[in-house]
Design a protein around this motif. Structure first.
Motif, PDB file in Angstrom:
ATOM      1  N   ASN A 183     -16.136  45.426  31.692  1.00 48.51           N
ATOM      2  CA  ASN A 183     -17.102  46.483  31.387  1.00 48.51           C
ATOM      3  C   ASN A 183     -16.519  47.885  31.214  1.00 48.51           C
ATOM      4  N   PRO A 184     -15.564  48.067  30.302  1.00 47.45           N
ATOM      5  CA  PRO A 184     -15.119  49.420  29.966  1.00 47.45           C
ATOM      6  C   PRO A 184     -16.211  50.165  29.197  1.00 47.45           C
ATOM      7  N   MET A 185     -16.065  51.483  29.109  1.00 49.49           N
ATOM      8  CA  MET A 185     -17.069  52.272  28.396  1.00 49.49           C
ATOM      9  C   MET A 185     -17.169  51.877  26.923  1.00 49.49           C
ATOM     10  N   GLU A 186     -16.015  51.689  26.271  1.00 48.62           N
ATOM     11  CA  GLU A 186     -16.018  51.361  24.844  1.00 48.62           C
ATOM     12  C   GLU A 186     -16.195  49.867  24.640  1.00 48.62           C
ATOM     13  N   PRO A 187     -17.241  49.436  23.956  1.00 48.58           N
ATOM     14  CA  PRO A 187     -17.371  48.006  23.633  1.00 48.58           C
ATOM     15  C   PRO A 187     -16.280  47.581  22.655  1.00 48.58           C
ATOM     16  N   HIS A 188     -16.036  46.298  22.604  1.00 40.92           N
ATOM     17  CA  HIS A 188     -15.072  45.760  21.644  1.00 40.92           C
ATOM     18  C   HIS A 188     -15.624  45.915  20.231  1.00 40.92           C
ATOM     19  N   SER A 205      -7.491  47.091  20.779  1.00 43.99           N
ATOM     20  CA  SER A 205      -6.468  46.145  21.219  1.00 43.99           C
ATOM     21  C   SER A 205      -5.476  46.827  22.150  1.00 43.99           C
ATOM     22  N   GLN A 206      -5.169  46.164  23.256  1.00 41.64           N
ATOM     23  CA  GLN A 206      -4.106  46.596  24.152  1.00 41.64           C
ATOM     24  C   GLN A 206      -2.761  45.972  23.778  1.00 41.64           C
ATOM     25  N   TYR A 207      -2.747  45.163  22.732  1.00 40.25           N
ATOM     26  CA  TYR A 207      -1.517  44.439  22.395  1.00 40.25           C
ATOM     27  C   TYR A 207      -1.499  44.243  20.890  1.00 40.25           C
ATOM     28  N   LEU A 208      -1.175  45.299  20.161  1.00 40.77           N
ATOM     29  CA  LEU A 208      -1.308  45.302  18.717  1.00 40.77           C
ATOM     30  C   LEU A 208      -0.452  44.248  18.041  1.00 40.77           C
ATOM     31  N   ALA A 236     -10.308  49.537  29.094  1.00 41.09           N
ATOM     32  CA  ALA A 236     -10.185  48.100  28.774  1.00 41.09           C
ATOM     33  C   ALA A 236      -9.963  47.259  30.022  1.00 41.09           C
ATOM     34  N   PHE A 237      -9.045  47.693  30.920  1.00 42.61           N
ATOM     35  CA  PHE A 237      -8.786  46.995  32.182  1.00 42.61           C
ATOM     36  C   PHE A 237      -8.303  45.568  31.984  1.00 42.61           C
ATOM     37  N   GLY A 238      -7.743  45.277  30.815  1.00 38.81           N
ATOM     38  CA  GLY A 238      -7.244  43.945  30.514  1.00 38.81           C
ATOM     39  C   GLY A 238      -8.096  43.170  29.536  1.00 38.81           C
ATOM     40  N   SER A 239      -9.309  43.639  29.269  1.00 45.66           N
ATOM     41  CA  SER A 239     -10.216  42.868  28.411  1.00 45.66           C
ATOM     42  C   SER A 239      -9.763  42.810  26.967  1.00 45.66           C
ATOM     43  N   SER A 240      -8.889  43.730  26.542  1.00 41.86           N
ATOM     44  CA  SER A 240      -8.419  43.750  25.150  1.00 41.86           C
ATOM     45  C   SER A 240      -6.978  43.278  25.011  1.00 41.86           C
ATOM     46  N   LEU A 241      -6.457  42.634  26.037  1.00 43.09           N
ATOM     47  CA  LEU A 241      -5.098  42.111  25.930  1.00 43.09           C
ATOM     48  C   LEU A 241      -5.029  40.938  24.963  1.00 43.09           C
ATOM     49  N   ARG A 242      -6.005  40.031  25.041  1.00 45.24           N
ATOM     50  CA  ARG A 242      -6.059  38.901  24.132  1.00 45.24           C
ATOM     51  C   ARG A 242      -6.796  39.278  22.850  1.00 45.24           C
ATOM     52  N   THR A 339     -17.136  27.215  30.808  1.00 42.72           N
ATOM     53  CA  THR A 339     -17.285  28.652  30.598  1.00 42.72           C
ATOM     54  C   THR A 339     -16.220  29.109  29.614  1.00 42.72           C
ATOM     55  N   GLY A 340     -16.314  30.367  29.184  1.00 44.79           N
ATOM     56  CA  GLY A 340     -15.231  30.932  28.410  1.00 44.79           C
ATOM     57  C   GLY A 340     -13.998  31.106  29.281  1.00 44.79           C
ATOM     58  N   THR A 341     -12.857  31.256  28.647  1.00 43.03           N
ATOM     59  CA  THR A 341     -11.608  31.400  29.386  1.00 43.03           C
ATOM     60  C   THR A 341     -11.563  32.742  30.110  1.00 43.03           C
ATOM     61  N   PRO A 342     -11.200  32.744  31.403  1.00 47.65           N
ATOM     62  CA  PRO A 342     -10.996  34.022  32.093  1.00 47.65           C
ATOM     63  C   PRO A 342      -9.855  34.808  31.462  1.00 47.65           C
ATOM     64  N   ASN A 343      -9.666  36.011  31.977  1.00 45.68           N
ATOM     65  CA  ASN A 343      -8.666  36.893  31.394  1.00 45.68           C
ATOM     66  C   ASN A 343      -8.099  37.775  32.490  1.00 45.68           C
TER      67      ASN A 343
END
Length: 737
Positions: A183-188, A205-208, A236-242, A339-343
Motif C-alpha cells: 500500500n504505497p501512496m502511488e498505485p501501480h 518499477s524498482q528494477y528497470l 513501493a516497499f518492495g511491491s514494484s520489484l517484480r 492465492t497470488g504469489t507473495p512478494n
C-alpha cells in the motif's frame, strides 16, 4: 570537497513539492487510450462464458481482450534475481484457468478512463468455480520443502532438541504474523507505446533492467527493443520489484489496438496482483542456563506461497548468527495456497523471523528474572557461529548502549504492570534489528561537460529514500565538484545496469560503481592532457599528476593546473567513462557482513478499553559510513512507522470461501497516520567497515522496520503482563477480565 557525511536536503525536493516530478502515470502520450482490468470473482476454477457483445458496443470501447482473442505470447524463460527461482509466473490472458481471486481475466480498452471503467463493470463472466485453499492454518495444508534454497530450509549445529530439552530454563511457543499488503501512496501504473517492434514502457518499477528483460522474454523480443522509464516512484516497499501482469497487459493491449495504452491499478486491485508479505507461523524453543547463557535454539517457520510459484524469504536466517549458542536448528517450509504469489515487503523474512525470536528471548528474560538487554549482552557472539566467520563489523552492544541511554531504559521497573502514568499502563520493550549488508554488481556512467559540470547516469530507481541526493553527493565527493555542478540521472533502462532498488544494497552497489566511474573519468581526462602537445602536462608521467578538487595539477603545485572546463574544452568533446563495481568474492568468503541495531519502545495502554498507543521509539544502528545523516534518519523513522503498522494495525483478511480480501481498501486496512506517529529518534554509532565495499556503507532501508514490531510487542507485555504472540496486536488481545 567533503560531501559524504553531510545532512543535505534533497536535490529533487523542489521538483516533488512543485509537481514537476513525473511519475509513471504522468507520461501521457498522443492518441493514448485507457485500459481497465477485469478481475476474477472466484478464488479457483475456470472461465465458462464471457458475455462480451453488449460491452463491446458500449460508448468509447475500442477493444475487449480476453483469453479468447488475446495474442498468444511466447513467455520465454526469464528469472531475475528478484523472481521466485521455482515455478512459473502467471501467463496472463493465455487460457481459461483462474488460480486466485482477483486474477486478471479480461481488459477493456476505451477512449477515456470513465468509459473503460463503465464497460469493465458491465462485463459478465460465468465461472466453473472450485473451493480454494487460502488459510495457512487449514488442516488440508501440507507444508513442503522449497525446491530452491534447500540448503537453507534445514540447518543445524550441535543437537538443539536435546539441548533445549535438558536446559534448566526453557521457552517453547508459537508466533504468527498476518498477511500484509504494501500500500504505497502511488498505485501501480504503466503506459505502453509501440513503434514497430520496439516498445517503450513508462512504468512504476524498482528494477528497470529486470522489467526490460522480463517483458522482452514475455513478448519474445530482443532486450534492447524494450525501454523502461521510471524517474520517480511514490513509495513501493518492495511491491514494484517484480514485473506484475498489468505491465504485460498494457503492452499487449497497446499492440493489439495499435495505439499507446495507459493502465493504472485501483487500490483494490493492488491487494490481488502485486504481491504481499506472506502470513507466517513460527515455533521458537529456547533453552538456557539459570545465568542466561543460551544452550539451544529451535526455530521452525512456515510461510505461504502460491501454487504456481514458490516464494521464499529469509524467515529463519537471522537465528543462525544473531546470538551465541552451541546448538541451533532451523527449519523453513512453504504452504502452497490458492492465492497470488507473495512478494518481498520491507525487511522481507528478517522482519517476520526476528519478531518471533526477539519475542521469545524477551519471554526467556522474564522467566530468568533478568533484564532483557542484559540477556542479549550475555549471548553476544565473537563471530558468526553458523558460518565460522568473523563479522566485518558488529556494533550491536554499542547500539544497545547508545539507544538505551537516550531512551532512559534505566528508569524501567522490571515487573509487568508496574509502571503507570495516571491510570494508563506504561510498558517499555527492546529488540534487536539486523539485516545483511548485501552488494550486487552495478555500473555507472560519468560525463564531464564543457561548462565544467558533470552528468552521472545509472539505471537505478528512487522510491523515496533520497537516491538522487545521495548519489549526487558521492559523485561530487569523488569529482571534487560543488553539489550544484553534478546532475545525477536515473530511471531509464538504457542507462548502465544496476541491481534492484530494494534489499538495502543501492548505495553499496551503485554508489561504489559511481566512485569507480568518477575515477575513470578523471583518468581519461588526465590521459587527454598528457597526450595534448599544447597542454602544460604534455608527456607528463601520470605518477606526477594528481587531482585537487576539480583541477589536474602536478604534485606539490596545487596553485596551477587545468580544470574540468579547460580539459574538456581542449578535447573538443565531453569526456565520458563508465565504471563497474562488485564485491571481491574472496573477501565475501572471509567475513559475515550485516548491519545491526537496537530499538526501544514505550507504549501506553488504557486498562479499561485496551487502546494501545506507542509513545516513543528510539533506535541506534551500526550501518558503516553514513552518506547523508538527514536522509538516513528519515529512512529509519519511516521504517519505525512501518513497524508500528506491522505490530498494531496491518492485516489483510481473506474470505475462506473464495479467497477475497475483505478489507481491500484504506477504510479497513489500517496503517499508521499522523496521529499514530509518536516521538521517533534514530542514531548511528560511529562504525568503520572497510570490508563491505570501498565506500564502507551498509544497507539501511530495511533494518529500522526489522526490530520495531518486537520492541513494541515486548513493551505491550511489560505494560500488561499479557504476552501476545500474533501480529497485529488488537485491543481485545490486551483486555483483561
Amino acid at each position: 570537497m567533503n560531501w559524504i557525511g553531510k545532512p543535505l536536503t534533497r536535490v529533487d525536493g523542489r521538483a516533488k513539492v512543485t509537481g514537476a516530478a513525473r511519475y509513471a502515470a504522468d507520461f501521457n502520450q498522443p492518441g493514448q487510450l485507457y485500459a481497465v482490468i477485469v478481475s476474477a470473482t472466484v478464488g479457483l476454477g475456470r472461465i465458462k462464458e464471457i458475455e462480451s457483445g453488449e460491452v463491446e458496443r458500449m460508448p468509447g470501447v475500442v477493444a475487449l481482450i480476453t483469453h479468447r482473442n488475446a495474442e498468444k505470447l511466447p513467455y520465454l524463460p526469464h528469472k531475475g534475481v528478484i523472481d521466485p527461482a521455482a515455478g512459473e509466473r502467471l501467463h496472463v490472458l493465455q487460457d481459461e484457468e483462474v488460480h486466485f481471486y482477483g486474477q486478471p481475466v479480461a481488459i477493456v480498452v476505451a477512449d477515456s478512463l470513465d468509459h473503460a471503467e463503465r464497460a469493465a463493470a458491465a462485463l459478465r463472466i460465468t465461472y466453473a468455480a472450485r473451493q480454494p485453499l487460502v488459510d495457512l492454518s487449514d488442516e488440508e495444508v501440507q507444508p513442503i520443502v522449497p525446491d530452491a534454497g534447500r540448503t537453507l530450509a534445514d540447518r543445524a549445529r550441535g543437537d538443539a532438541d536435546a539441548a533445549v530439552a535438558g536446559a534448566p530454563v526453557r521457552i517453547d511457543e508459537v508466533y504468527e504474523i498476518a498477511r500484509e499488503n504494501h500500500n504505497p501512496m502511488e498505485p501501480h501504473a504503466t503506459i505502453a507505446a509501440w513503434d514497430g517492434d520496439r516498445l517503450t514502457l513508462w512504468s512504476k518499477s524498482q528494477y528497470l533492467v529486470n522489467e526490460q528483460a522480463e517483458i522482452a522474454a514475455v513478448f519474445g523480443l530482443p532486450t534492447e527493443n524494450v525501454e523502461v522509464v521510471c524517474p520517480f516512484i511514490g513509495g513501493a516497499f518492495g511491491s514494484s520489484l517484480r514485473t506484475w501482469p498489468h505491465v504485460t497487459l498494457a503492452a499487449l493491449a497497446a499492440r493489439q489496438v495499435g495505439r499507446p495504452v495507459k493502465l493504472a491499478l485501483t487500490r483494490k486491485q493492488m491487494f490481488f496482483t502485486t504481491g504481499h508479505r506472506p502470513r507466517t507461523h513460527q515455533r521458537i524453543a529456547l533453552g538456557a542456563t539459570e545465568d542466561g547463557k543460551l544452550q539451544g535454539i529451535i526455530h521452525e517457520g512456515t510461510g505461504e506461497t502460491s501454487r504456481y510459484e514458490q516464494f521464499i524469504e529469509a524467515l529463519t536466517a537471522v537465528t543462525d548468527y544473531l546470538y551465541s549458542c552451541p546448538n541451533v536448528r532451523t527449519r523453513y517450509r512453504l504452504a502452497q495456497l490458492d492465492t497470488g504469489t507473495p512478494n518481498h515487503m520491507r525487511g522481507p523474512g528478517e522482519a517476520s523471523g526476528i519478531f518471533a525470536l526477539e519475542s521469545a528471548l524477551d519471554e526467556l528474560s522474564y522467566k530468568l528474572g533478568m533484564n532483557p538487554v542484559e540477556l542479549r549482552r550475555r549471548n553476544e557472539p565473537r563471530l558468526d557461529e553458523a558460518e565460522g566467520k568473523p563479522f566485518s563489523s558488529r556494533s550491536l552492544i554499542q547500539c544497545y548502549d547508545m539507544a538505551g541511554e537516550r531512551f532512559g531504559w534505566s528508569r524501567r521497573t522490571p515487573e509487568p504492570r508496574s509502571m503507570r502514568d495516571g491510570r494508563l499502563l506504561i510498558g517499555m520493550g527492546a529488540a534487536t534489528a539486523t539485516y545483511p549488508a548485501f552488494h550486487a554488481p552495478a555500473r555507472a556512467r560519468v560525463r564531464l561537460l564543457p561548462d565544467g559540470s558533470a552528468e552521472v547516469e545509472a539505471a537505478a530507481s528512487d522510491m523515496g529514500p533520497g537516491t538522487y541526493t545521495s548519489m549526487t553527493q558521492v559523485a561530487a565527493e569523488f569529482l571534487g565538484l560543488p553539489l550544484d555542478r553534478v546532475r545525477f540521472r536515473l530511471g531509464k533502462s538504457v542507462y548502465p545496469q544496476t541491481p534492484s532498488h530494494g534489499g538495502s544494497w543501492t548505495m553499496a552497489s551503485v554508489g561504489s560503481a559511481i566512485r569507480v566511474a568518477c575515477a575513470e573519468a578523471q583518468a581519461q581526462a588526465a590521459r587527454l592532457a598528457v597526450s595534448d602537445n599544447g597542454s602544460p602536462f604534455f608527456e607528463a608521467s601520470a605518477d606526477d599528476l594528481e587531482w585537487v578538487e576539480d583541477r589536474l595539477v602536478r604534485r606539490g603545485e596545487a596553485a596551477q593546473g587545468l580544470s574540468y572546463r579547460e580539459l574538456v574544452a581542449r578535447s573538443g568533446a565531453p569526456v565520458e567513462a563508465e565504471g563497474s563495481a562488485q564485491r571481491d568474492p574472496e573477501v565475501a568468503e572471509k567475513y559475515s557482513m550485516h548491519s545491526f541495531g537496537a530499538v526501544f519502545a514505550e507504549v501506553a495502554i488504557d486498562p479499561d478499553v485496551g487502546t494501545i498507543r506507542v509513545r516513543r521509539l528510539v533506535g541506534a544502528y551500526g550501518i558503516g559510513r553514513v552518506v547523508n545523516p538527514l536522509l538516513a534518519r528519515s529512512q529509519c523513522t519511516g521504517g519505525m512507522i512501518g513497524g508500528i503498522g506491522m505490530a498494531l494495525m496491518e492485516r489483510t483478511v481473506l474470505d475462506r470461501r473464495d479467497g477475497r480480501p475483505v478489507n481491500a481498501h484504506m477504510a479497513d486496512y489500517l496503517m499508521p497516520v499522523n496521529l499514530d506517529i509518536p516521538r521517533l529518534e534514530a542514531y548511528f554509532v560511529d562504525e568503520v567497515d572497510p570490508v563491505v565495499n570501498p565506500l564502507g556503507v551498509k544497507g539501511l532501508g530495511e533494518i529500522a522496520l526489522v526490530g520495531t514490531a518486537p520492541a513494541i510487542a515486548n513493551a505491550v507485555f511489560h505494560a500488561t503482563g499479557k504476552r501476545v504472540r500474533a501480529l497485529p496486536i488488537h485491543i481485545e488481545d490486551v483486555l483483561t477480565a
